[in-house]
Each structure stands twice: as C-alpha cells, then as structure tokens.
Design a protein around this motif. Structure first.
Motif, PDB file in Angstrom:
ATOM      1  N   LEU A  55      -6.131   1.202  14.311  1.00  0.00           N
ATOM      2  CA  LEU A  55      -6.347   1.936  12.714  1.00  0.00           C
ATOM      3  C   LEU A  55      -6.785   0.953  12.373  1.00  0.00           C
ATOM      4  O   LEU A  55      -7.922   0.305  12.384  1.00  0.00           O
ATOM      5  N   THR A  56      -6.966   1.426  10.821  1.00  0.00           N
ATOM      6  CA  THR A  56      -7.822   1.077   9.262  1.00  0.00           C
ATOM      7  C   THR A  56      -7.746   0.265   8.883  1.00  0.00           C
ATOM      8  O   THR A  56      -6.627   1.451   7.771  1.00  0.00           O
ATOM      9  N   GLY A  57      -8.039  -0.632   8.226  1.00  0.00           N
ATOM     10  CA  GLY A  57      -7.429  -1.004   6.858  1.00  0.00           C
ATOM     11  C   GLY A  57      -7.796  -2.482   7.031  1.00  0.00           C
ATOM     12  O   GLY A  57      -7.811  -3.599   8.593  1.00  0.00           O
ATOM     13  N   SER A  58      -7.026  -3.001   5.555  1.00  0.00           N
ATOM     14  CA  SER A  58      -7.175  -4.869   5.975  1.00  0.00           C
ATOM     15  C   SER A  58      -6.008  -5.602   5.994  1.00  0.00           C
ATOM     16  O   SER A  58      -4.736  -4.743   6.001  1.00  0.00           O
ATOM     17  N   MET A  59      -6.753  -6.606   7.688  1.00  0.00           N
ATOM     18  CA  MET A  59      -5.148  -7.087   7.687  1.00  0.00           C
ATOM     19  C   MET A  59      -5.043  -9.079   7.268  1.00  0.00           C
ATOM     20  O   MET A  59      -4.187  -8.977   7.837  1.00  0.00           O
ATOM     21  N   LYS A  60      -5.450  -8.984   6.382  1.00  0.00           N
ATOM     22  CA  LYS A  60      -4.664 -10.364   5.592  1.00  0.00           C
ATOM     23  C   LYS A  60      -3.860 -10.230   5.297  1.00  0.00           C
ATOM     24  O   LYS A  60      -3.433  -9.037   4.675  1.00  0.00           O
ATOM     25  N   GLY A  61      -3.148 -11.523   5.241  1.00  0.00           N
ATOM     26  CA  GLY A  61      -1.712 -11.600   4.764  1.00  0.00           C
ATOM     27  C   GLY A  61      -0.676 -11.147   6.070  1.00  0.00           C
ATOM     28  O   GLY A  61       0.088 -11.066   5.830  1.00  0.00           O
ATOM     29  N   ILE A  62      -0.717 -10.327   7.239  1.00  0.00           N
ATOM     30  CA  ILE A  62      -0.653 -10.122   7.729  1.00  0.00           C
ATOM     31  C   ILE A  62       0.344 -11.083   8.616  1.00  0.00           C
ATOM     32  O   ILE A  62       0.070 -12.439   8.981  1.00  0.00           O
ATOM     33  N   SER A  63       1.598 -11.174   9.205  1.00  0.00           N
ATOM     34  CA  SER A  63       2.759 -11.697   9.209  1.00  0.00           C
ATOM     35  C   SER A  63       3.657 -11.407   9.966  1.00  0.00           C
ATOM     36  O   SER A  63       3.735 -10.328  10.074  1.00  0.00           O
ATOM     37  N   LYS A  64       5.029 -12.242  10.058  1.00  0.00           N
ATOM     38  CA  LYS A  64       5.962 -11.817  10.575  1.00  0.00           C
ATOM     39  C   LYS A  64       7.062 -11.040   9.227  1.00  0.00           C
ATOM     40  O   LYS A  64       8.064 -10.462   9.812  1.00  0.00           O
ATOM     41  N   GLU A  65       7.196 -11.872   8.349  1.00  0.00           N
ATOM     42  CA  GLU A  65       7.360 -11.402   7.177  1.00  0.00           C
ATOM     43  C   GLU A  65       6.764 -10.972   6.488  1.00  0.00           C
ATOM     44  O   GLU A  65       7.146  -9.797   5.442  1.00  0.00           O
ATOM     45  N   ASN A  66       5.264 -10.579   6.505  1.00  0.00           N
ATOM     46  CA  ASN A  66       4.306  -9.434   5.448  1.00  0.00           C
ATOM     47  C   ASN A  66       4.110  -8.573   6.045  1.00  0.00           C
ATOM     48  O   ASN A  66       3.101  -8.777   6.938  1.00  0.00           O
ATOM     49  N   LYS A  67       4.060  -7.045   6.077  1.00  0.00           N
ATOM     50  CA  LYS A  67       3.838  -5.873   5.944  1.00  0.00           C
ATOM     51  C   LYS A  67       2.218  -6.070   6.006  1.00  0.00           C
ATOM     52  O   LYS A  67       2.052  -6.236   4.731  1.00  0.00           O
ATOM     53  N   VAL A  68       1.629  -5.159   6.203  1.00  0.00           N
ATOM     54  CA  VAL A  68       0.198  -5.025   5.978  1.00  0.00           C
ATOM     55  C   VAL A  68      -0.049  -3.312   6.145  1.00  0.00           C
ATOM     56  O   VAL A  68       0.602  -2.764   7.080  1.00  0.00           O
ATOM     57  N   LYS A  69      -0.803  -2.564   4.813  1.00  0.00           N
ATOM     58  CA  LYS A  69      -0.641  -0.601   4.904  1.00  0.00           C
ATOM     59  C   LYS A  69      -1.578  -0.721   5.477  1.00  0.00           C
ATOM     60  O   LYS A  69      -3.239  -1.181   4.934  1.00  0.00           O
ATOM     61  N   LEU A  70      -1.977   0.254   6.292  1.00  0.00           N
ATOM     62  CA  LEU A  70      -3.324   0.653   7.295  1.00  0.00           C
ATOM     63  C   LEU A  70      -2.972   2.256   7.343  1.00  0.00           C
ATOM     64  O   LEU A  70      -2.303   2.455   6.928  1.00  0.00           O
ATOM     65  N   ALA A  71      -4.023   2.690   7.669  1.00  0.00           N
ATOM     66  CA  ALA A  71      -3.977   4.365   8.669  1.00  0.00           C
ATOM     67  C   ALA A  71      -4.118   4.406  10.016  1.00  0.00           C
ATOM     68  O   ALA A  71      -4.721   3.458  10.673  1.00  0.00           O
ATOM     69  N   TYR A  72      -3.866   5.031  10.630  1.00  0.00           N
ATOM     70  CA  TYR A  72      -3.505   5.265  11.838  1.00  0.00           C
ATOM     71  C   TYR A  72      -4.200   6.681  12.026  1.00  0.00           C
ATOM     72  O   TYR A  72      -4.169   7.708  11.298  1.00  0.00           O
ATOM     73  N   ALA A  73      -4.546   6.887  13.770  1.00  0.00           N
ATOM     74  CA  ALA A  73      -5.161   7.596  14.302  1.00  0.00           C
ATOM     75  C   ALA A  73      -4.489   7.995  15.512  1.00  0.00           C
ATOM     76  O   ALA A  73      -4.926   6.745  16.815  1.00  0.00           O
ATOM     77  N   TYR A  74      -3.627   8.862  15.868  1.00  0.00           N
ATOM     78  CA  TYR A  74      -2.982   8.622  17.424  1.00  0.00           C
ATOM     79  C   TYR A  74      -3.478   9.977  17.876  1.00  0.00           C
ATOM     80  O   TYR A  74      -2.205  10.601  17.439  1.00  0.00           O
ATOM     81  N   GLY A  75      -4.311  10.055  18.971  1.00  0.00           N
ATOM     82  CA  GLY A  75      -4.374  11.786  19.604  1.00  0.00           C
ATOM     83  C   GLY A  75      -4.835  12.832  18.055  1.00  0.00           C
ATOM     84  O   GLY A  75      -5.411  12.024  16.829  1.00  0.00           O
ATOM     85  N   GLU A  76      -3.934  13.340  17.787  1.00  0.00           N
ATOM     86  CA  GLU A  76      -3.962  14.675  16.629  1.00  0.00           C
ATOM     87  C   GLU A  76      -3.167  13.857  15.901  1.00  0.00           C
ATOM     88  O   GLU A  76      -3.197  14.704  14.677  1.00  0.00           O
ATOM     89  N   LEU A  77      -2.458  12.720  15.729  1.00  0.00           N
ATOM     90  CA  LEU A  77      -1.578  12.618  14.785  1.00  0.00           C
ATOM     91  C   LEU A  77      -2.369  11.459  13.977  1.00  0.00           C
ATOM     92  O   LEU A  77      -3.304  10.446  14.337  1.00  0.00           O
ATOM     93  N   THR A  78      -2.466  12.076  12.405  1.00  0.00           N
ATOM     94  CA  THR A  78      -2.416  10.790  11.356  1.00  0.00           C
ATOM     95  C   THR A  78      -2.512  10.740  11.020  1.00  0.00           C
ATOM     96  O   THR A  78      -1.235  11.255   9.918  1.00  0.00           O
ATOM     97  N   GLY A  79      -2.480   9.746   9.547  1.00  0.00           N
ATOM     98  CA  GLY A  79      -1.330   9.039   8.552  1.00  0.00           C
ATOM     99  C   GLY A  79      -1.855   7.277   7.969  1.00  0.00           C
ATOM    100  O   GLY A  79      -2.229   6.952   8.869  1.00  0.00           O
ATOM    101  N   ASN A  80      -0.655   6.919   7.517  1.00  0.00           N
ATOM    102  CA  ASN A  80      -0.634   5.802   6.132  1.00  0.00           C
ATOM    103  C   ASN A  80       0.717   4.929   7.882  1.00  0.00           C
ATOM    104  O   ASN A  80       1.800   5.781   8.002  1.00  0.00           O
ATOM    105  N   CYS A  81       0.329   3.979   7.749  1.00  0.00           N
ATOM    106  CA  CYS A  81       1.432   3.328   8.657  1.00  0.00           C
ATOM    107  C   CYS A  81       2.083   1.376   8.009  1.00  0.00           C
ATOM    108  O   CYS A  81       0.062   1.454   7.207  1.00  0.00           O
ATOM    109  N   THR A  82       2.790   0.925   8.176  1.00  0.00           N
ATOM    110  CA  THR A  82       2.812  -0.045   7.692  1.00  0.00           C
ATOM    111  C   THR A  82       2.936  -1.326   9.447  1.00  0.00           C
ATOM    112  O   THR A  82       2.969  -0.699  10.365  1.00  0.00           O
ATOM    113  N   LEU A  83       1.723  -2.770   9.488  1.00  0.00           N
ATOM    114  CA  LEU A  83       1.989  -3.496  10.540  1.00  0.00           C
ATOM    115  C   LEU A  83       2.700  -4.794  10.298  1.00  0.00           C
ATOM    116  O   LEU A  83       2.071  -5.178   9.102  1.00  0.00           O
TER     117      LEU A  83
END
Length: 379
Positions: A55-83
């Motif tokens: 996972l790549t991106g800023s984790m600033k402000g993450i909480s149970k209520e607040n999502k952060v937007k990140l990029a991900y790579a899992y094997g051959e799968l890549t894209g964006n996600c929220t955490l």
C-alpha cells in the motif's frame, strides 16, 4: 471422552509446530539473525513466500470513520483503494485491523468471487493468526451438517462465518507484519442479494439487549446494523428483532415443543443450538453476549452466526493469558448470561445433547480440529 484441556493443548501444539515448520520451509534464505529478519530494509520479510499486499500513500487522518485513499499492488493486481480502521476494543492496539475497499471488484480467492471490500485482520492477540479462521471453518462445517439444510448458507465459504488466509502487508515500503485477508461482515458473506427485508446485525457490546433481557435499541449501544438494503428505512429492523426478543422474554414454557411453538417462527433454532454448543466448546468467553451476528433474509426469522473468534480455545480477550479449563464457559454458565441460552438449557436439553454428540463425532472431533488447523497453514 477427551477433556477440553487435552484438546486445547493439542491444538496449540499443532499451531506452534505447524506454523514454525511451514515458515521455515518457505524461507528462501536462512542466513540471517533475529535482528536482520525484523529489518524491513533488507526485504527479508519477502522470503516468507506469503502473498504480499503493498500500500502506498498518506495514512494521515485515518480512523474508524475516516478513510484514506491509497494505491495498492497485490501480485499482478494494481489499482487504488480506500483504507480505514476496523474493530472495537482492538482499536487500542498498536497494530490495527483495516477495512480495505478496492476501486473495482477483484478476485482474490476463486470461491469468494470478485469483490471490492475485504478485511485486513491484525490478529494482535493471537500469535498463530489461526484461531479466527480455523474456528470459522469449523462453524461452517457445523452449518453444513445441520439436520435441516439452509439453502442460503450451505454453499457459502463458511456458512455465514468469515474466511481468510495469511498475507504480509507493507505500507510505503515499511513492513507491517503478518495479517489475514478476510471476508468482511458484508452482505456477500451471507449470500444476500439486496432483498428488501435482508439485514445483518452485530452484537457490539455487553448489553441487556444483546442478552435478550430487554428490547434492543439497535443504536450501537447493543446491536449495530452492518447491512440493510435501504439505510433510510430501518425501523422494521428494530421492530423485527424486538419481536424475537419479546418472544424470548415472555417465554413461559417447559418443553421442547413449547420452545418450537413460541420461538421457531422468529428464530432458526438449529443456528441457536449450534451457537450455544460451539461458543461453549471453543471457550469463547467474549462471545456470550457480544461478538455474534444475527441475520435475517425475510425480516421475520433470525439466525445466529459466530464472529470475532480470535479468543477460541481458551485465549483471553487481550491475548495475555490462556484460561484455565476449570474457569472457561460451560453450557450452564452461558445459560446464566443470555436469556435465550437459558431457555435452551432448561427446555431443549435433549436436542442439545443429541446435536453435541453428533458434532463430536465429526466436526468437533480432535482429528478434524487438528486437520483444519494443519490445512490453514498450507491452504
């Protein structure tokens, strides 16, 4: 009959030896010290040969209520996600659980199908990472061996309980440790298809409502709605679950026939019996009036399912000690802490004994438990 303590110790032995041997076999290199093995900069963690989620991106402000937007790579799968953080008491731990939602549906496990939402479970209180998933798999086997087949649940991964497998997680190239990638508490975990009267409730706290000792508020002070098709129309959920709770509170019968007459219109009794037995058998001391799921497919009849099983087999809720078998949950003790279980204990005893005997021959036999534990390490 083997004792609870004997079963617990055998399970622990298989977990410890099996996980250690599995990890040793997967290492590409054994030429390192304990210090260098913990050093993410040397990328030694990749030698474990477990799936790796980056996972790549800023984790600033993450909480149970607040999502952060990140990029991900899992094997051959890549894209964006929220955490975002996931859990209740586990939010206090240094290693957090996460809910991860991909930008598009991804097939991670074939039998799960293509999904967007998953859970990254830290298993902070369980060094083996096994308990939650192993216990869920055993619950799923129990669901599939019930006298009356539930078509909605039968073909699901674990009959309405979670499923998952171990992975490694790195955030901004910093190794976070081993997690399990799990099915979340979501409608697809239960095979729900946007039916107007489908709902998933989770017992979030120790409360009289979750003990069926008073009507539920369904406002997160007892139960929380995990899924309802129309979040602007939820009064029917509260009305429906309280119809069940009132039936339990007002029960005055003495026989199994009385139980079936009064409760079966509103309750899947087979699910309640299994929950009663397995919660006690697995020593799930944190699941007596909390950490369980109620689900309905028609807005009338509710069924129990297990959830949050990392305290299985005598693990304390904080992971610091194992319970002495003399102090763990018994059927009698559980009956005293939940109104419904008290009714089953006093009036449905023959059914409980019969089901327990059946489960001990297959699903809850020592051999089967050992097999499920061992398979967790290689699946």
């Amino acid at each position: 009959m083997p004792t609870y303590e004997g079963l617990r110790l055998k399970v622990l032995k298989f977990w410890r030896l099996g996980l250690a041997n599995y990890r040793k076999k997967q290492l590409k290199s054994t030429d390192f010290t304990i210090i260098s093995n913990n050093c993410w900069g040397g990328m030694i963690y990749e030698s474990y040969n477990l799936p790796l989620l980056k996972l790549t991106g800023s984790m600033k402000g993450i909480s149970k209520e607040n999502k952060v937007k990140l990029a991900y790579a899992y094997g051959e799968l890549t894209g964006n996600c929220t955490l975002k953080w996931q859990g209740a008491s586990s939010l206090a731990y240094d290693k957090k659980n996460f809910t991860i939602t991909f930008d598009e549906k991804r097939t991670i496990v074939e039998k799960w199908g293509a999904q967007k939402k998953y859970c990254l479970k830290a298993n902070y209180i369980d060094f083996s990472h096994c308990r939650n998933i192993v216990a869920a798999k055993l619950w799923g086997q129990a669901v599939r061996t019930r006298p009356k087949r539930n078509e909605k649940l039968y073909d699901l991964p674990n009959g309405g309980a979670i499923d998952g497998f171990p992975i490694m997680v790195a955030i901004n190239d910093e190794y976070q440790g081993i997690y399990t990638l799990n099915i979340p508490k979501d409608k697809w975990m239960f095979g729900m298809t946007d039916g107007a009267k489908e709902c998933i409730l989770t017992a979030e706290t120790h409360a009289k409502g979750t003990q069926f000792a008073e009507e539920a508020k369904v406002d997160k002070t007892d139960f929380e709605m995990e899924y309802v098709p129309d979040e602007s129309n939820t009064q029917w959920v509260k009305d429906s679950v309280n119809t069940l709770i009132r039936a339990v509170m007002n029960f005055s019968g003495t026989t199994a026939a009385d139980v079936e007459s009064a409760l079966s219109p509103y309750l899947d009794l087979d699910s309640a019996v299994d929950y009663f037995i397995i919660t006690s058998m697995f020593a799930l001391t944190d699941n007596l009036d909390k950490n369980y799921i109620l689900m309905t497919f028609d807005g009338v009849k509710w069924a129990f399912s297990e959830y949050d099983l990392d305290t299985a087999f005598g693990n304390c809720w904080n992971g610091k000690v194992y319970y002495n078998p003399d102090t763990v949950t018994t059927l009698k003790g559980f009956a005293g802490s939940h109104k419904l279980m008290g009714i089953l204990y006093n009036c449905y005893r023959a059914k409980i004994k019969s089901r327990y005997a059946s489960l001990r021959k297959n699903v809850l036999s020592e051999g089967n438990v050992q097999t499920v534990v061992s398979n967790f390490l290689v699946d």
